[in-house]
Design an enzyme around this catalytic site. Structure first.
Site, PDB file in Angstrom:
ATOM      1  N   THR A 183       0.863  -1.183   0.000  1.00 45.88           N
ATOM      2  CA  THR A 183       0.000   0.000   0.000  1.00 45.88           C
ATOM      3  C   THR A 183       0.901   1.234   0.000  1.00 45.88           C
ATOM      4  O   THR A 183       2.106   1.114   0.278  1.00 45.88           O
ATOM      5  CB  THR A 183      -0.873   0.052   1.265  1.00 45.88           C
ATOM      6  OG1 THR A 183       0.009   0.098   2.399  1.00 45.88           O
ATOM      7  CG2 THR A 183      -1.760  -1.163   1.387  1.00 45.88           C
ATOM      8  N   GLU A 328      -5.424  -3.985  -1.472  1.00 45.93           N
ATOM      9  CA  GLU A 328      -5.842  -5.207  -0.783  1.00 45.93           C
ATOM     10  C   GLU A 328      -6.875  -6.011  -1.582  1.00 45.93           C
ATOM     11  O   GLU A 328      -7.210  -7.128  -1.208  1.00 45.93           O
ATOM     12  CB  GLU A 328      -6.444  -4.856   0.595  1.00 45.93           C
ATOM     13  CG  GLU A 328      -5.424  -4.323   1.588  1.00 45.93           C
ATOM     14  CD  GLU A 328      -5.233  -2.812   1.507  1.00 45.93           C
ATOM     15  OE1 GLU A 328      -5.437  -2.229   0.424  1.00 45.93           O
ATOM     16  OE2 GLU A 328      -4.876  -2.207   2.536  1.00 45.93           O
ATOM     17  N   LYS A 434     -16.672  15.189  10.011  1.00 36.45           N
ATOM     18  CA  LYS A 434     -17.681  14.899  11.030  1.00 36.45           C
ATOM     19  C   LYS A 434     -18.131  16.214  11.651  1.00 36.45           C
ATOM     20  O   LYS A 434     -17.482  16.767  12.508  1.00 36.45           O
ATOM     21  CB  LYS A 434     -17.112  13.955  12.091  1.00 36.45           C
ATOM     22  CG  LYS A 434     -16.929  12.557  11.516  1.00 36.45           C
ATOM     23  CD  LYS A 434     -15.747  11.824  12.105  1.00 36.45           C
ATOM     24  CE  LYS A 434     -15.366  10.659  11.213  1.00 36.45           C
ATOM     25  NZ  LYS A 434     -14.021  10.725  10.664  1.00 36.45           N
ATOM     26  N   TRP A 439     -22.214  13.401   8.907  1.00 36.40           N
ATOM     27  CA  TRP A 439     -21.078  13.234   8.007  1.00 36.40           C
ATOM     28  C   TRP A 439     -21.241  14.065   6.747  1.00 36.40           C
ATOM     29  O   TRP A 439     -22.294  14.084   6.116  1.00 36.40           O
ATOM     30  CB  TRP A 439     -20.942  11.775   7.584  1.00 36.40           C
ATOM     31  CG  TRP A 439     -20.402  10.887   8.654  1.00 36.40           C
ATOM     32  CD1 TRP A 439     -19.924  11.272   9.876  1.00 36.40           C
ATOM     33  CD2 TRP A 439     -20.288   9.468   8.606  1.00 36.40           C
ATOM     34  NE1 TRP A 439     -19.512  10.182  10.591  1.00 36.40           N
ATOM     35  CE2 TRP A 439     -19.730   9.059   9.841  1.00 36.40           C
ATOM     36  CE3 TRP A 439     -20.590   8.494   7.663  1.00 36.40           C
ATOM     37  CZ2 TRP A 439     -19.472   7.722  10.140  1.00 36.40           C
ATOM     38  CZ3 TRP A 439     -20.333   7.168   7.948  1.00 36.40           C
ATOM     39  CH2 TRP A 439     -19.783   6.788   9.184  1.00 36.40           C
TER      40      TRP A 439
HETATM   41  P1  ADP Z   1      -3.551   3.745  -1.341  1.00 40.70           P
HETATM   42  O1  ADP Z   1      -4.464   3.267  -0.251  1.00 40.70           O
HETATM   43  O2  ADP Z   1      -2.201   3.307  -1.160  1.00 40.70           O
HETATM   44  O3  ADP Z   1      -3.826   5.131  -1.821  1.00 40.70           O
HETATM   45  P2  ADP Z   1      -5.041   2.101  -3.014  1.00 40.70           P
HETATM   46  O4  ADP Z   1      -5.043   2.055  -4.474  1.00 40.70           O
HETATM   47  O5  ADP Z   1      -5.004   0.829  -2.286  1.00 40.70           O
HETATM   48  O6  ADP Z   1      -3.846   2.955  -2.647  1.00 40.70           O
HETATM   49  O7  ADP Z   1      -6.268   2.989  -2.534  1.00 40.70           O
HETATM   50  C1  ADP Z   1      -7.513   2.423  -2.286  1.00 40.70           C
HETATM   51  C2  ADP Z   1      -8.471   3.481  -1.863  1.00 40.70           C
HETATM   52  O8  ADP Z   1      -8.673   4.426  -2.902  1.00 40.70           O
HETATM   53  C3  ADP Z   1      -9.842   2.960  -1.552  1.00 40.70           C
HETATM   54  O9  ADP Z   1      -9.910   2.442  -0.241  1.00 40.70           O
HETATM   55  C4  ADP Z   1     -10.704   4.213  -1.729  1.00 40.70           C
HETATM   56  O10 ADP Z   1     -10.671   5.039  -0.578  1.00 40.70           O
HETATM   57  C5  ADP Z   1     -10.008   4.930  -2.848  1.00 40.70           C
HETATM   58  N1  ADP Z   1     -10.693   4.626  -4.099  1.00 40.70           N
HETATM   59  C6  ADP Z   1     -10.396   3.663  -4.976  1.00 40.70           C
HETATM   60  N2  ADP Z   1     -11.237   3.690  -6.024  1.00 40.70           N
HETATM   61  C7  ADP Z   1     -12.114   4.700  -5.801  1.00 40.70           C
HETATM   62  C8  ADP Z   1     -13.243   5.240  -6.506  1.00 40.70           C
HETATM   63  N3  ADP Z   1     -13.634   4.750  -7.658  1.00 40.70           N
HETATM   64  N4  ADP Z   1     -13.893   6.271  -5.962  1.00 40.70           N
HETATM   65  C9  ADP Z   1     -13.506   6.797  -4.798  1.00 40.70           C
HETATM   66  N5  ADP Z   1     -12.449   6.351  -4.082  1.00 40.70           N
HETATM   67  C10 ADP Z   1     -11.767   5.305  -4.567  1.00 40.70           C
END
Ligand code: ADP
Length: 539
Positions: A183, A328, A434, A439
């Site tokens: 990550t 993940e 918040k 929210w």
């Molecule tokens: P990092 O967490 O390292 O930035 P990731 O690619 O694992 O890289 O990020 C995943 C996160 O990105 C998700 O948990 C979500 O919060 C956000 N995310 C992924 N796709 C979308 C989407 N289509 N719309 C909004 N948020 C998104």
């Protein structure tokens, strides 16, 4: 009673073999820098076999790791198949992470061989003193294409030439590990997601198919996401699996270059984070350039602004497939697919959502106490995922509770789910504002702000508030002068009054993280350090 189907393991080598035997002549574009390559899936497989044989000769096989610190080229693609094909695990280190974090991920995994390219050579030299286990660096470039270096460097082409193209892919356990991605470590040090052959193949099958990327042999995919980010979102496997042409851009991701590749190579589908597509749109508008055969973009990683999707659809006939996923979950888990003949307004309504789970993934939301919440499209809750390709835990960090007691992955996202299983992502739990127990979605406010024609990019973070605990702060990169009052009036047409930002700050550029997403941690630091010129909104 057991059925009588043949029991064949799902392996990445079988994806490659399928591509070579079925779509052998399909082209792959993209060598090192200006290197001209004559390359297709037959050549990919032959070279991957040779490299696999060489690696096998060096003792690589199950339970061994090999690293790459590299951009998207055909050699990196070969590495994906060769390393995993002998049963070893490829750790695709992310060159966009801060150096200390890259070193951490390599040391944490612990291996001797790191594959690099000329664009990561300087970074590898800088990292080398901190890499405790790496003894050999393999340069993925044509012979002699690199400057003198102090690193103990081996030539990729020499290594490959020492292997035997008659190598037979071993039959592996489909549940064995094949790839390791970390990550981006926005909260603490990066954590590793260790993918299986089975999960990776099923993920590519499901996300590449209908109601998702909908790939076929008429497609040419521009591989914009780095192979180190969620396996390049499946692109290395999509090509051979679906017979699609691959266009590999190497390190460059500037819009002029990507635009030229799209037009020159007949790209039909381009994946990326919204920032990339915002830049490409601006480039097309400024230059008057068209988008050739491009008919869909795949937007993931962050919520794409509605105005952007609308411009692609109405001005260029390009649909957005909007996907949700995380490191993940290997790559995507849900996708919004708008059929081609839907009227634009309806198509845009579908594209705004994060879509529905592809086969093999399931979603649910739960409350703070862990009870499942209704799929009524209104109630927000913590998003949880279960899938053949979702993480069951973190690599060598089994103390971190990745899943709930009943095995669903905790995503750290807040979402609502419609009765038809459509996902609406509200926000990351840590980004949601918040305000007095209610929210406010920072993502929805950003989307509303970018819908204003004078706004190039927008970010919303929480500001501390004595009465409401948190209130939204809007930070804007303006494309042309605009007053705060005009922005507030615009927002009021799109969001509830109590969501209106308490303050608006104008900046020249917003910070982005290692995968191109807004870096809200950095923005919070700007706020704390008084680096934002905050003008309070008229009350
Ligand atoms: P990092 O967490 O390292 O930035 P990731 O690619 O694992 O890289 O990020 C995943 C996160 O990105 C998700 O948990 C979500 O919060 C956000 N995310 C992924 N796709 C979308 C989407 N289509 N719309 C909004 N948020 C998104």
């Amino acid at each position: 009673m057991q059925g009588l189907n043949q029991d064949l393991p799902l392996l990445l080598s079988s994806v490659l073999q399928h591509g070579a035997t079925t779509y052998g002549a399909v082209e792959v574009i993209g060598g090192h820098a200006n290197e001209a390559i004559d390359y297709d899936y037959v050549r990919l497989e032959v070279r991957a076999r040779q490299l696999a044989s060489a690696l096998f000769g060096l003792g690589y096989g199950p339970d061994r790791f090999i690293g790459s610190l590299a951009w998207n080229t055909h050699r990196h693609l070969e590495l994906f198949y060769a390393v995993t094909g002998v049963g070893a695990v490829l750790h695709t280190a992310n060159p966009r992470l801060p150096p200390a974090q890259i070193a951490y991920t390599i040391n944490f995994t612990g291996y001797e061989t790191l594959f690099i390219d000329t664009d990561t050579l300087a970074l590898a030299e800088q990292l080398a003193p901190q890499l405790h286990t790496v003894q050999r660096y393999v340069m993925m470039a044509p012979p002699g294409a690199w400057p003198p270096t102090s690193l103990p460097l081996l030539s990729y082409e020499d290594l490959l030439a020492s292997g035997n193209a008659g190598f037979t892919w071993p039959v592996l356990d489909e549940r064995s590990a094949c790839l390791l991605c970390f990550t981006s470590g926005t909260t603490g040090m990066p954590k590793g997601a260790l993918y299986t052959h089975r999960g990776t193949v099923l993920n590519a099958l499901s996300t590449g198919g209908g109601n998702a990327w909908a790939l076929n042999a008429d497609d040419a995919i521009l591989a914009i996401p780095g192979f180190f980010h969620c396996n390049g979102w499946g692109v290395p496997f999509f090509g051979p699996m679906y017979g699609a042409k691959l266009v590999l851009p190497g390190r460059r991701a500037d819009s002029a270059f990507l635009h030229a590749l799209i037009v020159e190579h007949g790209v039909t589908v381009a994946p990326g984070v919204p920032t990339i597509f915002l830049d490409l749109l601006r480039h097309c508008r400024e230059t008057g350039g068209g988008l050739g055969r491009l008919n869909r973009i795949f937007s993931g990683g962050a919520a794409p602004p509605l105005a952007m999707m609308e411009a692609y659809l109405r001005d260029y006939g390009v649909r957005t497939i909007h996907g949700w996923g995380m490191t993940e979950t290997t790559s995507g888990a849900t996708m919004s697919f708008a059929p081609r003949d839907l009227p634009p307004d309806e198509a845009l309504r579908a594209m705004r959502t994060q879509g529905r789970p592809v086969f093999g993934a399931a979603i649910r939301i739960s409350g703070d106490d862990g009870t499942e919440l209704p799929r009524d499209g209104i109630t927000p809750g913590h998003l949880e995922v279960r899938s053949h390709w979702a993480a069951a835990g973190y690599f060598q960090r089994l103390e971190v509770e990745a899943t709930t007691a009943d095995g669903w992955l905790r995503t750290g996202d807040v979402a609502k789910i419609d009765p038809d299983n459509t996902l609406h992502l509200v926000d990351r739990s840590k980004d949601v504002i918040k305000s007095g127990g209610e929210w406010i979605s920072s993502q929805a406010l950003e989307d509303a702000a970018t819908n204003h024609p004078a706004v190039r990019e927008a970010a919303v973070i929480a500001m501390p508030h004595p009465r409401w605990q948190e209130r939204p702060l809007l930070i804007v990169v303006a494309a042309r002068p605009v007053t705060q009052a005009a922005l507030q009036a615009h927002l009021l047409t799109l969001v509830p009054k109590w969501w209106l930002p308490d303050a608006i700050a104008f900046v020249d550029a917003l910070p982005h993280g290692p995968t191109g997403k807004l870096d809200k941690q950095e923005l919070r630091r700007w706020l704390a350090d008084g680096r934002l010129d905050i003008a309070s909104a008229p009350s």
